[in-house]
Every structure is written in structure tokens, then in C-alpha cells.
Write a protein that holds these residues in place. Sequence first.
Motif, PDB file in Angstrom:
ATOM      1  N   PHE A 239       0.838  -1.195   0.000  1.00 54.57           N
ATOM      2  CA  PHE A 239       0.000   0.000   0.000  1.00 54.57           C
ATOM      3  C   PHE A 239       0.872   1.244   0.000  1.00 54.57           C
ATOM      4  O   PHE A 239       1.863   1.319   0.726  1.00 54.57           O
ATOM      5  N   SER A 240       0.506   2.218  -0.825  1.00 47.24           N
ATOM      6  CA  SER A 240       1.197   3.501  -0.854  1.00 47.24           C
ATOM      7  C   SER A 240       0.310   4.543  -0.192  1.00 47.24           C
ATOM      8  O   SER A 240      -0.796   4.823  -0.679  1.00 47.24           O
ATOM      9  N   THR A 241       0.794   5.118   0.899  1.00 50.68           N
ATOM     10  CA  THR A 241       0.030   6.177   1.553  1.00 50.68           C
ATOM     11  C   THR A 241      -0.016   7.428   0.693  1.00 50.68           C
ATOM     12  O   THR A 241      -1.023   8.142   0.697  1.00 50.68           O
ATOM     13  N   PHE A 242       1.030   7.707  -0.069  1.00 50.29           N
ATOM     14  CA  PHE A 242       1.056   8.904  -0.910  1.00 50.29           C
ATOM     15  C   PHE A 242       0.012   8.819  -2.028  1.00 50.29           C
ATOM     16  O   PHE A 242      -0.623   9.796  -2.367  1.00 50.29           O
ATOM     17  N   ILE A 243      -0.124   7.646  -2.604  1.00 51.68           N
ATOM     18  CA  ILE A 243      -1.083   7.455  -3.688  1.00 51.68           C
ATOM     19  C   ILE A 243      -2.470   7.113  -3.126  1.00 51.68           C
ATOM     20  O   ILE A 243      -3.478   7.374  -3.753  1.00 51.68           O
ATOM     21  N   GLY A 244      -2.483   6.513  -1.942  1.00 51.99           N
ATOM     22  CA  GLY A 244      -3.749   6.091  -1.353  1.00 51.99           C
ATOM     23  C   GLY A 244      -4.331   4.860  -2.014  1.00 51.99           C
ATOM     24  O   GLY A 244      -5.531   4.617  -1.963  1.00 51.99           O
ATOM     25  N   ARG A 245      -3.474   4.061  -2.612  1.00 48.00           N
ATOM     26  CA  ARG A 245      -3.889   2.858  -3.341  1.00 48.00           C
ATOM     27  C   ARG A 245      -2.921   1.710  -3.065  1.00 48.00           C
ATOM     28  O   ARG A 245      -1.772   1.920  -2.708  1.00 48.00           O
ATOM     29  N   SER A 246      -3.423   0.528  -3.309  1.00 47.92           N
ATOM     30  CA  SER A 246      -2.562  -0.639  -3.177  1.00 47.92           C
ATOM     31  C   SER A 246      -1.732  -0.819  -4.441  1.00 47.92           C
ATOM     32  O   SER A 246      -1.997  -0.207  -5.473  1.00 47.92           O
ATOM     33  N   GLY A 247      -0.732  -1.661  -4.312  1.00 43.41           N
ATOM     34  CA  GLY A 247       0.115  -2.046  -5.423  1.00 43.41           C
ATOM     35  C   GLY A 247       0.407  -3.530  -5.313  1.00 43.41           C
ATOM     36  O   GLY A 247       0.031  -4.175  -4.339  1.00 43.41           O
ATOM     37  N   ILE A 248       1.049  -4.052  -6.310  1.00 36.99           N
ATOM     38  CA  ILE A 248       1.467  -5.455  -6.295  1.00 36.99           C
ATOM     39  C   ILE A 248       2.963  -5.486  -6.042  1.00 36.99           C
ATOM     40  O   ILE A 248       3.725  -4.772  -6.704  1.00 36.99           O
ATOM     41  N   TYR A 249       3.382  -6.295  -5.080  1.00 36.62           N
ATOM     42  CA  TYR A 249       4.800  -6.515  -4.831  1.00 36.62           C
ATOM     43  C   TYR A 249       5.119  -7.940  -5.250  1.00 36.62           C
ATOM     44  O   TYR A 249       4.507  -8.900  -4.756  1.00 36.62           O
ATOM     45  N   ILE A 250       6.061  -8.076  -6.159  1.00 31.07           N
ATOM     46  CA  ILE A 250       6.475  -9.393  -6.648  1.00 31.07           C
ATOM     47  C   ILE A 250       7.632  -9.874  -5.781  1.00 31.07           C
ATOM     48  O   ILE A 250       8.703  -9.267  -5.765  1.00 31.07           O
ATOM     49  N   GLU A 251       7.407 -10.955  -5.077  1.00 27.04           N
ATOM     50  CA  GLU A 251       8.464 -11.554  -4.261  1.00 27.04           C
ATOM     51  C   GLU A 251       9.408 -12.369  -5.137  1.00 27.04           C
ATOM     52  O   GLU A 251      10.621 -12.266  -5.008  1.00 27.04           O
ATOM     53  N   ASP A 252       8.847 -13.184  -6.013  1.00 31.55           N
ATOM     54  CA  ASP A 252       9.644 -14.030  -6.901  1.00 31.55           C
ATOM     55  C   ASP A 252       8.959 -14.172  -8.247  1.00 31.55           C
ATOM     56  O   ASP A 252       7.734 -14.337  -8.310  1.00 31.55           O
ATOM     57  N   ILE A 253       9.762 -14.127  -9.271  1.00 33.80           N
ATOM     58  CA  ILE A 253       9.389 -14.669 -10.576  1.00 33.80           C
ATOM     59  C   ILE A 253      10.544 -15.565 -10.963  1.00 33.80           C
ATOM     60  O   ILE A 253      11.701 -15.146 -10.941  1.00 33.80           O
ATOM     61  N   PHE A 254      10.219 -16.802 -11.298  1.00 33.91           N
ATOM     62  CA  PHE A 254      11.269 -17.742 -11.656  1.00 33.91           C
ATOM     63  C   PHE A 254      10.792 -18.602 -12.812  1.00 33.91           C
ATOM     64  O   PHE A 254       9.678 -19.133 -12.791  1.00 33.91           O
ATOM     65  N   ILE A 255      11.650 -18.712 -13.805  1.00 36.55           N
ATOM     66  CA  ILE A 255      11.412 -19.589 -14.946  1.00 36.55           C
ATOM     67  C   ILE A 255      12.635 -20.485 -15.078  1.00 36.55           C
ATOM     68  O   ILE A 255      13.772 -20.004 -15.042  1.00 36.55           O
ATOM     69  N   LYS A 256      12.399 -21.772 -15.198  1.00 33.40           N
ATOM     70  CA  LYS A 256      13.508 -22.713 -15.325  1.00 33.40           C
ATOM     71  C   LYS A 256      14.409 -22.311 -16.482  1.00 33.40           C
ATOM     72  O   LYS A 256      13.952 -21.834 -17.517  1.00 33.40           O
ATOM     73  N   LYS A 257      15.698 -22.534 -16.272  1.00 31.33           N
ATOM     74  CA  LYS A 257      16.731 -22.080 -17.209  1.00 31.33           C
ATOM     75  C   LYS A 257      16.431 -22.469 -18.657  1.00 31.33           C
ATOM     76  O   LYS A 257      16.559 -21.653 -19.567  1.00 31.33           O
TER      77      LYS A 257
END
Length: 163
Positions: A76-94
Amino acid sequence: MRENKNNLVIRNAKEEDVSTLLSLIKEIAEYEKMSDQVIATEETLMESIFKNNRANALILEVDNKEIGYCIYFYNFSTFIGRSGIYIEDIFIKKEYRGNGFGSEIFKFLARKAKEEGCKRIEWSCLDWNEPSIKFYKSLGAVPMDEWTVYRLTEKEIIKLSEI
């Protein structure tokens, strides 16, 4: 191995995917030279993702084979007053990288963010991971150089909670 990105399926992970998720998490940890830091278990993933809804997990499949995953959650961004998406991991096999699948997962998350009124998508990247940095910049992402990430680990959390 060249795959057509039209063969890619991005789906919500199900409880029966927990062992696959853990296996893929161990693969990304190996790639990031952090295998010794993986303490997650099938039980902790089951509890956090599927029981307590602390994060969302996506499975990437090609021809019914799991080729990667994505873990994200809402911030959540207090400045924007909206939520966002936080990506913890993106992984694709080599062996599946370089086929456009990374772009497809970002497009998927961008559509989700747009539909849900999220104003940002953010993630962290290791400084040495040049291939990923180049890819992220190709999407139009910019590094937040003026910000430094700080972290309290379990030991510090326990200490602070007892003051």
C-alpha cells in the motif's frame, strides 16, 4: 528449448502444487546463490499461501509441465492512497528462459493491477543479476536508486518485540 509463448498457461497455484512450489523456490535460491537460506517447508508454504492468504502463487506451465512460478502480494502507498502489487519471486527454469514467458507474467500482473486499481508493481533484484536487470529495463522499469531496503530478521524481531 524454444517454446511458443502461446503454449504458456498461467494459473493460480492450488494446495496440491505446494511441493512443486517448494522445489521451484529451491531452484531460484540455487540460482541466486542463497540455497542455505531456504527454511521454507511444504507446511509453512501451505499455511502462509493457502490457509492464511499472506501471498498469492501462480504456476507457469507449458504442455502441462511446470516451468516456473510467481509469488506476489499486495502492498500500500500512503502517498497514492492505493494498493500495489509486490512481486516476491518470478522464476522460470533455465531451459525455458528467452521464450517471452517473463514478459507474459508481467503482462498478466499488469492486467491484474489495472483491473484492481493498483497503481504500482514493485520488486527487488540482486545487483549482480545483469540478465534480469536488462530484462526489467526493457519493460520500462526503473531502479529506485534513492531508496535502500532495510530488513529486520527473526532474531531482531524477537528482540524488538521484548523491549
